[in-house]
Design an enzyme around this catalytic site. Structure first.
Site: not given
Ligand code: NAD
Length: 252
Positions: A144, A157
């Site tokens: 991130s 986080y």
């Molecule tokens: P999202 O909430 O759309 O997706 C998260 C996914 O994780 C979902 O498929 C959910 O079902 C799954 N999940 C949640 N808890 C779980 C558990 N206990 N066991 C198994 N699966 C579980 O979020 P996203 O934005 O697509 O994030 C995906 C990754 O990218 C994460 O690690 C997030 O921290 C990281 N990230 C996101 C952003 C952003 O701007 N969206 C930026 C940097 C990093």
């Protein structure tokens, strides 16, 4: 040259692929030829449809990865699903927002258990498989911007994602000689469920957009090229690196 990016015949686990970035990366890996094992707490219906429409296999495993007792069975089922395992994408992650003065132990544990502890134990289980089969492996962790910056009101986080970058380096150092590449992708500000609250806040939305040189929020498709690169032979001599895919955010 394009053969270097070909994932035909490979099998990838993508955690948290029911939505957002995980869904985008699962579809991209399938477009490059891989069969996908999706690990989620909910049914990844849209992802399964998109992957199978490409002619690739999709196997869904329901598991709560915050509980590490499910890690071993998950990796075993994943290996059995298509008879092999080549790629692990540690994407599942959550965020909790609260002032640090009021932050609860539960919000600490829930986030760190999924975002950091599960990443380590899934990587360990996958690496043991790669080594037992004497075959190369690719592990891609999702970091991130808060792997590099402090942020506000997201202590667990920031701690977990900063840990992911350190862990990526450590595992790369231990496993590079075993033909296992461990790298990370640090997405910038991406339009997914995870950031819905930020985008809904007009002031925060404007502040964030104003600081992104590319002048837009990122999309799941923006991770397609980077994840295929890090999952493919094209990155065989890339170890322990965290690739920012952030529209220039960190360059500011
Ligand atoms: P999202 O909430 O759309 O997706 C998260 C996914 O994780 C979902 O498929 C959910 O079902 C799954 N999940 C949640 N808890 C779980 C558990 N206990 N066991 C198994 N699966 C579980 O979020 P996203 O934005 O697509 O994030 C995906 C990754 O990218 C994460 O690690 C997030 O921290 C990281 N990230 C996101 C952003 C952003 O701007 N969206 C930026 C940097 C990093």
């Amino acid at each position: 040259m394009l053969k270097l990016f070909d994932l035909s015949g490979k099998v990838a686990i993508v955690t948290g692929c029911s939505t957002g970035l995980g869904q985008g990366m699962a579809v991209a890996l399938a477009q490059a030829g891989a069969d996908i094992v999706g690990v989620n707490t909910s049914a990844p219906t849209a992802t399964a449809t998109a992957v199978t429409a490409l002619g690739r296999g999709f196997h869904a495993i329901r598991a709560n990865l915050a509980d590490t007792s499910c890690v071993q069975p998950v990796v075993e089922e994943a290996c059995q699903a298509f008879g092999r395992l080549d790629i692990l994408v540690n994407n599942a992650g959550i965020i909790r927002r609260e002032d640090s003065l009021n932050f609860s132990e539960k919000d600490w544990d829930d986030v760190v258990n999924l975002n950091l502890k599960a990443v380590f134990f899934l990587s360990q289980a996958a690496a043991r498989r790669f080594i037992a089969r004497d075959s190369p492996g690719k592990i891609i962790n999702i970091a991130s911007m808060l792997s590099f910056q402090g942020g506000i009101r997201v202590p667990s986080y920031t701690a977990s994602k900063s840990g992911v970058v350190g862990l990526t380096r450590l595992l790369a150092c231990e496993w590079a000689s075993k033909r296992i590449n461990v790298n990370a992708i640090a997405p910038g500000y991406m339009a997914t469920d995870n950031t819905a609250a930020l985008r809904a806040d007009e002031q925060r939305n404007a502040e964030i957009l104003g600081r992104i040189p590319a002048n837009r929020w990122g999309l799941p498709e923006d991770l397609a090229g980077p994840v295929v690169f890090l999952a493919s032979p094209a990155s065989d001599y890339v170890n322990g690196y965290t690739l920012a895919v952030d529209g220039g955010w960190l360059a500011r």
